[in-house]
Write an enzyme that holds these catalytic residues in place. Structure first.
Site: not given
Ligand code: FES
Length: 125
Positions: A33, A102
């Protein structure tokens, strides 16, 4: 889809910012991400007297950083090392499955900051 606690920590994050001359810093990122989390520690007699975070990432990353820092503040280094992402998720009343990574980032950032603290201490000996 987010619990009230997640929203609350996202809207008013605790311990956001940085510590000047920290005793330990840990930075981790998630390649998928692209989010980055940094944890700063101030340690006295093996107790985490202050902790701050900077997170460049999603809302869940901000909320988990905030909760994780709350959970280790005032704890010993050994106690902080035992903090798992699961405990952070539980303290936030859950996270959607796609957002569990996360919370892993928060656990990893704390472990990295503690490792940095231990290495710095070793160098000073
Ligand atoms: Fe990657 Fe939350 S989407 S840390």
């Amino acid at each position: 889809m987010y619990s009230d606690k997640v929203m609350e920590h996202f809207n008013s994050p605790r311990n956001m910012g940085e510590i000047e001359n920290p005793d330990g810093v840990g930075t981790v990122g998630n390649a998928k991400c692209g989010d980055i989390m940094r944890i700063y520690l101030e340690v006295e007699d093996d107790i985490i007297v202050d902790v701050k975070f900077k997170t460049f990432g999603c809302g869940a990353a901000v909320a988990t950083s905030s909760m994780a820092t709350e959970l280790i503040k005032g704890k010993t280094i050994d106690e902080a090392l035992e903090l798992t992402n699961k405990a952070v998720v539980e303290a936030l009343d859950g996270l959607p499955p796609a957002k569990i990574h996360c919370s892993v980032l928060a656990e990893e950032a704390i472990k990295a900051a503690i490792e940095d603290y231990k290495n710095k201490r070793k160098d000073a000996e």
